[in-house]
Design a protein around this motif. Sequence first.
Motif, PDB file in Angstrom:
ATOM      1  N   ASP A   1       1.107  -1.141  -0.127  1.00 37.27           N
ATOM      2  CA  ASP A   1      -0.091   0.033   0.045  1.00 37.27           C
ATOM      3  C   ASP A   1       0.810   1.188   0.055  1.00 37.27           C
ATOM      4  O   ASP A   1       0.375   2.314   0.469  1.00 37.27           O
ATOM      5  CB  ASP A   1      -0.962   0.051   1.164  1.00 37.27           C
ATOM      6  N   PHE A   2       2.123   1.160  -0.510  1.00 41.26           N
ATOM      7  CA  PHE A   2       2.821   2.336  -0.615  1.00 41.26           C
ATOM      8  C   PHE A   2       2.460   3.286  -1.772  1.00 41.26           C
ATOM      9  O   PHE A   2       2.079   2.777  -2.978  1.00 41.26           O
ATOM     10  CB  PHE A   2       4.595   1.967  -0.922  1.00 41.26           C
ATOM     11  N   GLU A   3       2.428   4.473  -1.508  1.00 45.80           N
ATOM     12  CA  GLU A   3       2.128   5.660  -2.535  1.00 45.80           C
ATOM     13  C   GLU A   3       2.921   6.528  -2.463  1.00 45.80           C
ATOM     14  O   GLU A   3       3.756   6.926  -1.517  1.00 45.80           O
ATOM     15  CB  GLU A   3       0.594   6.110  -1.931  1.00 45.80           C
ATOM     16  N   ASP A   4       2.781   7.335  -3.595  1.00 43.47           N
ATOM     17  CA  ASP A   4       3.811   8.597  -3.711  1.00 43.47           C
ATOM     18  C   ASP A   4       3.180   9.753  -3.217  1.00 43.47           C
ATOM     19  O   ASP A   4       2.410  10.675  -3.897  1.00 43.47           O
ATOM     20  CB  ASP A   4       4.000   8.671  -5.386  1.00 43.47           C
ATOM     21  N   ASP A   5       3.162   9.867  -1.840  1.00 45.14           N
ATOM     22  CA  ASP A   5       2.582  10.840  -1.050  1.00 45.14           C
ATOM     23  C   ASP A   5       3.444  11.308  -0.108  1.00 45.14           C
ATOM     24  O   ASP A   5       4.605  11.266   0.031  1.00 45.14           O
ATOM     25  CB  ASP A   5       1.227  10.279  -0.426  1.00 45.14           C
ATOM     26  N   GLY A   6       2.865  11.956   1.307  1.00 45.60           N
ATOM     27  CA  GLY A   6       3.631  12.749   2.202  1.00 45.60           C
ATOM     28  C   GLY A   6       3.849  11.544   3.593  1.00 45.60           C
ATOM     29  O   GLY A   6       4.380  11.968   4.434  1.00 45.60           O
ATOM     30  N   HIS A   7       3.492  10.153   3.174  1.00 44.83           N
ATOM     31  CA  HIS A   7       3.581   9.518   4.484  1.00 44.83           C
ATOM     32  C   HIS A   7       4.968   9.169   4.716  1.00 44.83           C
ATOM     33  O   HIS A   7       5.842   9.194   3.920  1.00 44.83           O
ATOM     34  CB  HIS A   7       2.806   7.989   4.406  1.00 44.83           C
ATOM     35  N   PHE A   8       5.228   8.794   5.911  1.00 45.35           N
ATOM     36  CA  PHE A   8       6.841   8.473   6.591  1.00 45.35           C
ATOM     37  C   PHE A   8       7.174   7.082   6.723  1.00 45.35           C
ATOM     38  O   PHE A   8       6.172   6.417   7.240  1.00 45.35           O
ATOM     39  CB  PHE A   8       6.887   9.329   7.658  1.00 45.35           C
ATOM     40  N   TYR A   9       8.260   6.861   6.376  1.00 40.38           N
ATOM     41  CA  TYR A   9       8.670   5.394   6.532  1.00 40.38           C
ATOM     42  C   TYR A   9      10.166   5.352   6.818  1.00 40.38           C
ATOM     43  O   TYR A   9      10.842   6.237   6.919  1.00 40.38           O
ATOM     44  CB  TYR A   9       8.748   4.736   5.051  1.00 40.38           C
ATOM     45  N   ARG A  10      10.723   4.188   7.346  1.00 38.00           N
ATOM     46  CA  ARG A  10      11.983   4.185   7.759  1.00 38.00           C
ATOM     47  C   ARG A  10      12.522   2.562   7.558  1.00 38.00           C
ATOM     48  O   ARG A  10      11.877   1.808   7.091  1.00 38.00           O
ATOM     49  CB  ARG A  10      11.859   4.394   9.324  1.00 38.00           C
ATOM     50  N   PHE A  11      13.847   2.443   7.790  1.00 38.40           N
ATOM     51  CA  PHE A  11      14.401   1.061   7.549  1.00 38.40           C
ATOM     52  C   PHE A  11      14.220   0.128   8.861  1.00 38.40           C
ATOM     53  O   PHE A  11      14.783   0.789   9.943  1.00 38.40           O
ATOM     54  CB  PHE A  11      15.868   1.174   7.245  1.00 38.40           C
ATOM     55  N   PRO A  12      14.050  -1.028   8.888  1.00 39.28           N
ATOM     56  CA  PRO A  12      13.977  -1.834  10.202  1.00 39.28           C
ATOM     57  C   PRO A  12      15.205  -2.079  10.414  1.00 39.28           C
ATOM     58  O   PRO A  12      16.236  -2.093   9.430  1.00 39.28           O
ATOM     59  CB  PRO A  12      12.838  -2.996   9.332  1.00 39.28           C
ATOM     60  N   PRO A  13      15.511  -2.398  11.513  1.00 41.20           N
ATOM     61  CA  PRO A  13      16.801  -2.909  12.438  1.00 41.20           C
ATOM     62  C   PRO A  13      17.178  -4.141  11.693  1.00 41.20           C
ATOM     63  O   PRO A  13      18.322  -4.438  11.458  1.00 41.20           O
ATOM     64  CB  PRO A  13      16.597  -2.891  13.859  1.00 41.20           C
ATOM     65  N   SER A  14      16.432  -5.181  11.503  1.00 37.84           N
ATOM     66  CA  SER A  14      16.624  -6.635  10.991  1.00 37.84           C
ATOM     67  C   SER A  14      17.204  -6.436   9.429  1.00 37.84           C
ATOM     68  O   SER A  14      16.592  -5.681   8.887  1.00 37.84           O
ATOM     69  CB  SER A  14      15.766  -7.511  11.215  1.00 37.84           C
ATOM     70  N   SER A  15      17.888  -7.230   9.103  1.00 35.55           N
ATOM     71  CA  SER A  15      18.503  -7.297   7.436  1.00 35.55           C
ATOM     72  C   SER A  15      17.277  -7.987   6.728  1.00 35.55           C
ATOM     73  O   SER A  15      16.950  -8.839   6.794  1.00 35.55           O
ATOM     74  CB  SER A  15      19.649  -8.126   7.463  1.00 35.55           C
ATOM     75  N   PRO A  16      16.962  -7.108   5.577  1.00 36.20           N
ATOM     76  CA  PRO A  16      16.124  -7.520   4.675  1.00 36.20           C
ATOM     77  C   PRO A  16      16.590  -8.447   3.590  1.00 36.20           C
ATOM     78  O   PRO A  16      16.169  -8.719   2.426  1.00 36.20           O
ATOM     79  CB  PRO A  16      15.616  -6.305   4.177  1.00 36.20           C
ATOM     80  N   LEU A  17      17.867  -8.583   3.436  1.00 32.23           N
ATOM     81  CA  LEU A  17      18.841  -9.120   2.239  1.00 32.23           C
ATOM     82  C   LEU A  17      18.226 -10.769   2.378  1.00 32.23           C
ATOM     83  O   LEU A  17      18.171 -11.243   3.429  1.00 32.23           O
ATOM     84  CB  LEU A  17      20.180  -9.015   2.448  1.00 32.23           C
ATOM     85  N   LYS A  18      18.230 -10.946   0.877  1.00 34.74           N
ATOM     86  CA  LYS A  18      17.743 -12.443   0.752  1.00 34.74           C
ATOM     87  C   LYS A  18      18.991 -13.354   0.729  1.00 34.74           C
ATOM     88  O   LYS A  18      20.075 -12.919   0.207  1.00 34.74           O
ATOM     89  CB  LYS A  18      16.926 -12.579  -0.479  1.00 34.74           C
ATOM     90  N   PRO A  19      18.816 -14.496   1.523  1.00 30.24           N
ATOM     91  CA  PRO A  19      19.912 -15.715   1.260  1.00 30.24           C
ATOM     92  C   PRO A  19      20.078 -15.790  -0.166  1.00 30.24           C
ATOM     93  O   PRO A  19      19.240 -16.226  -0.910  1.00 30.24           O
ATOM     94  CB  PRO A  19      19.645 -16.625   2.269  1.00 30.24           C
TER      95      PRO A  19
END
Length: 517
Positions: free
Chosen positions: A84-102
């Motif tokens: 549900d990400f949209e090109d608007d003014g909502h705020f986001y951040r990076f999570p502390p856990s690694s999102p990289l795929k093995p």
Amino acid sequence: KEHRWNETIELFREGMPLRRHRSLFKNYECCFKASEAVDWLHKLLRCNQNFGPEVTRNQTIQLLKKFLKNHVIEDIKGRWGKEDFEDDGHFYRFPPSSPLKPYPTRPPYRKEVIKFPDWNIPEAGTSQEHIPVKPLMMNSEMWFKRHSIAIGEVPACRLVHRQDLTQANIEERWKSMTLSHLQKVLGLDSLEEILDTKLVNPKHIIHNVYNVNKQGIVILEDKTKELPHWVLSAMKCLANWPSCSDLKQPTYLGFERDVFKTIADYYGQMKEPLLTFYLFDVFVSVLGLLQKNKKAIEALRVSCLLLPPENRKKLQLLMKMMARISLNKDLPPLCDTAGTRTLMVQAFSRCILCSRDEVDLDELLAAKLVTFLMDNCQEILNVPSSLQTVIEEHVVHLRRVQIKYADADTDTTLPVPSFCRQISTDEFEYQRVNGSQEPLAALLEEITMNKEISVKDKKKKLKQFQKSYPEVYKERFPTPESEAVLFPEKNKQKPQLLMWALKKPFQPFQRTRSFRM
């Protein structure tokens, strides 16, 4: 694929500017606005050689939606898992856990080349169906040069009669030599990282080389795998617009859009993309060669030979239609929000290339590859004649009677396939000019000296030749004057009386006379 996914995430996490933002009377550290993320990631993708300037802002938003779903990013309240990400003014951040795929586990790396099978041992139950093979003629002088000894007497020798090659032997030769050539073009030490070679069917390669019509389109033996007649008629209609000879019903306002939707719906319902799931990594590997235009074309020509014949034919017809529609200025707009060229890529990318799990960067990778395919489809979807010649001559050699000298354990006449021998730049240039331009120059000279065709037909043929082979044409006719010699009627001078009559009214202006004081 996982490598590009991880690389993109790492660049995004390292480079995306983070600031303090305030929302509902509360401050949030190290976060970013959605529209800022779209701006920054869009610029990154357009500058990255794996994606390029064709990446649109909408495609960037779609990638950020997948980032949110896969917990690469989260909103400032820690929510993720939905697109549900949209090109608007909502705020986001990076999570502390690694999102990289093995990375997927693969067998230990071994530097090796494709091994040729042992053709001396025929397999049980193999058929003896005939495959066309180019005959290799050799006169007595060539035979003497190949088998004579320069100094001393010729030692005792004997003739070795080859066993008959079975269909399976020939098929394995086609497979091994085709894969070896592909490996060399891609610049890899091994194909095991991108392709399970056990899945490659040599029957498909041979069928795609020999079972084609005059236009190079594959001819299918199983007619049930052909495109439905109504789909083929719809494709011909748009490709030849405004001449729709196959459709007898009258057209109406918006008719062309309905026809296009019919084609897009048919290709969109396929369960597997035309380039197949198992060849996905092979075609993605070609993306790194797109800046080297000729290498990329050769890699795609060979890769497309590995496709099942029905897939190759559908791809040939689709790319031909897409290319013609994109260049057809007479065709009305098929969409209000996108240009015709962009629409072609958006509508058919997924049905041409996608991975089995259909996530990550598939859409962007497919769009870039499909754009290149569409621009170069005529070259890419033709049979690579040089590879075909090499394999045919190799098979002929194996069938030929050999001379074996005394005390020789190996067959000294077995040639190395020509594409595996490294040559110098000068030798390559010589072969390129003499191997391709000389026959074309001879053809041009034949057209030029042919007195049996009319002047009109000769002009037409020369114009066609100039359009197809401008370099050869310019070599023969470097100036307009050299071309005009063929048609002396163009140089006829007008009668002197006429020229004098035209100049006569202007004579007063040609007189020069000094004024006297």
